[in-house]
Design an enzyme around this catalytic site. Sequence first.
Site, PDB file in Angstrom:
ATOM      1  CB  ILE A 149      -0.974   0.055   1.080  1.00 29.18           C
ATOM      2  CG1 ILE A 149      -2.216  -1.364   1.169  1.00 29.18           C
ATOM      3  CG2 ILE A 149      -1.593   1.336   1.434  1.00 29.18           C
ATOM      4  CD1 ILE A 149      -2.791  -1.564   2.187  1.00 29.18           C
ATOM      5  CB  CYS A 227      -5.723   4.298   5.829  1.00 29.82           C
ATOM      6  SG  CYS A 227      -6.412   6.023   5.667  1.00 29.82           S
ATOM      7  CB  ALA A 228      -2.206   0.828   8.539  1.00 27.69           C
ATOM      8  NE  ARG A 229      -5.459  -4.649  11.005  1.00 28.25           N
ATOM      9  CZ  ARG A 229      -5.818  -4.549   9.806  1.00 28.25           C
ATOM     10  NH1 ARG A 229      -6.300  -3.317   9.312  1.00 28.25           N
ATOM     11  NH2 ARG A 229      -6.194  -5.706   9.195  1.00 28.25           N
ATOM     12  CD  GLU A 258     -11.126  -0.657  13.572  1.00 34.76           C
ATOM     13  OE1 GLU A 258     -11.804  -1.695  12.707  1.00 34.76           O
ATOM     14  OE2 GLU A 258     -10.206  -0.116  13.030  1.00 34.76           O
ATOM     15  CG  HIS A 276     -11.240  -0.924   9.220  1.00 35.14           C
ATOM     16  ND1 HIS A 276     -10.850  -1.691  10.238  1.00 35.14           N
ATOM     17  CD2 HIS A 276     -10.482  -1.420   8.143  1.00 35.14           C
ATOM     18  CE1 HIS A 276      -9.657  -2.458   9.841  1.00 35.14           C
ATOM     19  NE2 HIS A 276      -9.544  -2.344   8.748  1.00 35.14           N
ATOM     20  N   GLY A 278     -11.107   1.328   4.045  1.00 33.45           N
ATOM     21  CA  GLY A 278      -9.993   1.095   3.033  1.00 33.45           C
ATOM     22  C   GLY A 278     -10.250   0.074   2.028  1.00 33.45           C
ATOM     23  CB  ALA A 279     -10.193  -3.586   2.334  1.00 28.40           C
TER      24      ALA A 279
HETATM   25  N1  LIG Z   1      -7.876  -0.058   6.325  1.00 28.11           N
HETATM   26  C1  LIG Z   1      -7.925  -1.024   5.706  1.00 28.11           C
HETATM   27  O1  LIG Z   1      -9.198  -1.366   5.325  1.00 28.11           O
HETATM   28  C2  LIG Z   1      -6.588  -1.804   5.286  1.00 28.11           C
HETATM   29  C3  LIG Z   1      -6.770  -2.606   4.220  1.00 28.11           C
HETATM   30  C4  LIG Z   1      -5.591  -3.245   3.573  1.00 28.11           C
HETATM   31  C5  LIG Z   1      -4.552  -3.392   4.511  1.00 28.11           C
HETATM   32  N2  LIG Z   1      -4.586  -2.420   5.662  1.00 28.11           N
HETATM   33  C6  LIG Z   1      -3.617  -2.513   6.512  1.00 28.11           C
HETATM   34  O2  LIG Z   1      -2.537  -1.832   5.824  1.00 28.11           O
HETATM   35  C7  LIG Z   1      -1.175  -1.978   6.351  1.00 28.11           C
HETATM   36  C8  LIG Z   1      -0.092  -2.292   5.230  1.00 28.11           C
HETATM   37  O3  LIG Z   1      -0.808  -3.239   4.689  1.00 28.11           O
HETATM   38  P1  LIG Z   1       0.336  -3.864   3.075  1.00 28.11           P
HETATM   39  O4  LIG Z   1      -0.749  -4.641   2.333  1.00 28.11           O
HETATM   40  O5  LIG Z   1       1.037  -2.745   2.520  1.00 28.11           O
HETATM   41  O6  LIG Z   1       1.349  -4.671   3.966  1.00 28.11           O
HETATM   42  P2  LIG Z   1       2.838  -4.853   3.359  1.00 28.11           P
HETATM   43  O7  LIG Z   1       3.122  -6.208   4.488  1.00 28.11           O
HETATM   44  O8  LIG Z   1       2.862  -4.921   1.978  1.00 28.11           O
HETATM   45  O9  LIG Z   1       3.604  -3.606   4.121  1.00 28.11           O
HETATM   46  C9  LIG Z   1       3.903  -3.342   5.133  1.00 28.11           C
HETATM   47  C10 LIG Z   1       5.261  -2.830   5.257  1.00 28.11           C
HETATM   48  O10 LIG Z   1       5.518  -2.300   6.614  1.00 28.11           O
HETATM   49  C11 LIG Z   1       7.024  -2.331   6.662  1.00 28.11           C
HETATM   50  N3  LIG Z   1       7.383  -2.335   8.176  1.00 28.11           N
HETATM   51  C12 LIG Z   1       7.074  -3.358   8.962  1.00 28.11           C
HETATM   52  N4  LIG Z   1       7.627  -3.205  10.296  1.00 28.11           N
HETATM   53  C13 LIG Z   1       7.999  -1.790  10.192  1.00 28.11           C
HETATM   54  C14 LIG Z   1       8.515  -0.697  11.113  1.00 28.11           C
HETATM   55  N5  LIG Z   1       8.879  -1.172  12.411  1.00 28.11           N
HETATM   56  N6  LIG Z   1       8.852   0.448  10.658  1.00 28.11           N
HETATM   57  C15 LIG Z   1       8.396   0.885   9.323  1.00 28.11           C
HETATM   58  N7  LIG Z   1       8.120  -0.214   8.317  1.00 28.11           N
HETATM   59  C16 LIG Z   1       7.993  -1.472   8.636  1.00 28.11           C
HETATM   60  C17 LIG Z   1       7.378  -3.882   6.280  1.00 28.11           C
HETATM   61  O11 LIG Z   1       8.769  -3.941   5.811  1.00 28.11           O
HETATM   62  C18 LIG Z   1       6.580  -3.879   4.923  1.00 28.11           C
HETATM   63  O12 LIG Z   1       7.295  -3.143   3.636  1.00 28.11           O
HETATM   64  C19 LIG Z   1      -1.450  -3.488   7.262  1.00 28.11           C
HETATM   65  O13 LIG Z   1      -1.427  -2.932   8.591  1.00 28.11           O
HETATM   66  C20 LIG Z   1      -2.825  -3.752   6.739  1.00 28.11           C
HETATM   67  O14 LIG Z   1      -3.393  -4.681   8.049  1.00 28.11           O
HETATM   68  C21 LIG Z   1      -5.569  -1.697   5.970  1.00 28.11           C
HETATM   69  O1  LIG Z   2     -12.084  -6.827   5.849  1.00 29.57           O
HETATM   70  C1  LIG Z   2     -11.810  -5.462   5.892  1.00 29.57           C
HETATM   71  O2  LIG Z   2     -12.878  -4.749   4.945  1.00 29.57           O
HETATM   72  C2  LIG Z   2     -10.739  -5.105   6.546  1.00 29.57           C
HETATM   73  C3  LIG Z   2      -9.560  -5.132   5.665  1.00 29.57           C
HETATM   74  C4  LIG Z   2      -8.266  -4.708   5.936  1.00 29.57           C
HETATM   75  O3  LIG Z   2      -8.065  -4.057   7.075  1.00 29.57           O
HETATM   76  C5  LIG Z   2      -7.380  -5.901   5.918  1.00 29.57           C
HETATM   77  O4  LIG Z   2      -6.387  -5.947   6.590  1.00 29.57           O
HETATM   78  O5  LIG Z   2      -7.162  -6.232   4.862  1.00 29.57           O
END
Ligand SMILES: NC(=O)c1ccc[n+]([C@@H]2O[C@H](COP(=O)([O-])OP(=O)(O)OC[C@H]3O[C@@H](n4cnc5c(N)ncnc54)[C@H](O)[C@@H]3O)[C@@H](O)[C@H]2O)c1
Ligand SMILES: O=C(O)CC[C@@H](O)C(=O)O
Length: 524
Positions: A149, A227-229, A258, A276, A278-279
């Site tokens: 992301i 928008c991550a966690r 949440e 929440h 994002g997805a």
């Molecule tokens: N809001 C939503 O609905 C939604 C949807 C999808 C994903 N997410 C969340 O978004 C986040 C990222 O997802 P992604 O698919 O890009 O994951 P990803 O695994 O591709 O990327 C995560 C990155 O974080 C880096 N990282 C790990 N520890 C770190 C640290 N201490 N400092 C800096 N960087 C660090 C990793 O090296 C990696 O490159 C996750 O928390 C995921 O759960 C949220």
């Molecule tokens: O199910 C969802 O919508 C949350 C998705 C998102 O937080 C994920 O980690 O993929």
Amino acid sequence: MYQILVADAISEEGLYPLLNDTNAEIIQKKTDDPEVDLSTIEALLVRSATKVTDELMAEMPKLKIIARAGVGVDNIDVPAATKRGIIVINAPDGNTISTAEHTFAMMASLMRNIPQAHSSVKNLEWKRNQYVGTELFGKSLGIVGMGRIGSEIAKRAKVFGMSVLVFDPFLTKERAAKLGVESSTLDEILQRSDIITVHTPLTPETRGIINEEALKKTKKGVRLLNCARGGIIDEQDLAKYVANGHVGGVALDVFETEPPGEHPLLKYENVIVTPHLGASTKEAQLNVATQVAQEVRTYFEGNPVSNSINLPAISKDIYEKIQPFYQISKQIGNILTQCVKEGVHELSITYSGSVTDLETAYLTKAMLSGFFKGRIDVNVNEVNALLTAKERGITVGEKISTDAFGYDNCISVTAKGEENAFTVRGTFIDHYGPRIVYLNGFNIDFLPEGNLLYIQHMDRPGVIGHVGQVLGDHHINIATMQVGRKQAGGEAIMVLAFDKPLSDKELSLLNNLDEIVSINPIIL
Ligand SMILES: NC(=O)c1ccc[n+]([C@@H]2O[C@H](COP(=O)([O-])OP(=O)(O)OC[C@H]3O[C@@H](n4cnc5c(N)ncnc54)[C@H](O)[C@@H]3O)[C@@H](O)[C@H]2O)c1
Ligand SMILES: O=C(O)CC[C@@H](O)C(=O)O
């Protein structure tokens, strides 16, 4: 027929690979629905709502695979699943674009006060001066976590004319250069960014990575996005910095709890939020559902899954090459466990010949799963094999040797107990199949399959006849018989195969024969 419980709202269209599988029965209900019999469920599909705890898994003794339709698996107790031998898979990239777009939409909304202006107009106001915004162009964006992301956000930010600083300890300089971003320290990001957005998983290292100490270092007026966690930005510290006016605006799609309920951040006009989302696009939900449905189907077809959290990924090509050795490794482990009756503290595996070109770690785990089968009361598979060995104090050693004992390939395993060591060797012969070629000091050659009887005896005339006589008297048909000895007149072994296992009485009659040293049924 395997039962799959779909416990959260997962795109129906995405479930087609499973809906079309005549071997699958799909149940779309919550895990606490009284109509659901958890004890028969073999696969569980969730999004983030269902908390897959150890207690829930304990109620699902047949559960083999948990599929998360999305990225984050923080709602699943992965160590507990691993311990129970349950595979956990996710859909790592199906919602990347949607989440990157949502983050970007939040960023633009924050800079241009869109949610606030929208509410104001709906309240019949027209306050054009109050909602003067700030351009994205020319601003520096700090991205913490440059994975899927984070990288998509960087691409979009560059198109908008922003300069991009990224912090990710796992990002190589080459990849940063390729993405056209500046690789920085966290401190540099804090000090130089106009906007900071976090895209890491929530781990002990990232929990509160943006806390009071970090916020102190940021520019006055900085905008922050999560928008991550929930928890990557400490919510209490953030609330303080919004209250004192240091932070210029916040966009949150996720919260530590949440839904967040009465949260201190929600009262501020410059804090914008989404639940929440994002997805939450049709595309992302279809992608993640299709990915996990296909993976679950693949798993039940006996093929390797590619997105497992607790199992090393293995491609279909490699899996096909490894499959014959996988079976024989499992059988060797299982023969050992049935032959070695004492506690085992060491299992050493030596691979030689063509098998050494393959992923032998996978075979070692298969051997362990065969070894633990019937020995302990836990389902052991490749997921929890090494952990189980460690917990039971069994040292597992893997060696490569050039001596394949004249075979194209050879897998040799020695189990060491307090008193004895027992070695089994196997090979896989093309167009012929798996063979056990060495058992406890004796060269032999038998197919490791079905109901076998391993007899140690003295090499004397008439032994085979006596054994045959006892079996004949009880109308037992010998399917195959192999013999092996070290020298004439010394100790010898035979391995017999039957259509069904022998009874205790028949075994005892054989054991009472003069020349017999020991008998050991092996059921594979
Ligand atoms: N809001 C939503 O609905 C939604 C949807 C999808 C994903 N997410 C969340 O978004 C986040 C990222 O997802 P992604 O698919 O890009 O994951 P990803 O695994 O591709 O990327 C995560 C990155 O974080 C880096 N990282 C790990 N520890 C770190 C640290 N201490 N400092 C800096 N960087 C660090 C990793 O090296 C990696 O490159 C996750 O928390 C995921 O759960 C949220
Ligand atoms: O199910 C969802 O919508 C949350 C998705 C998102 O937080 C994920 O980690 O993929």
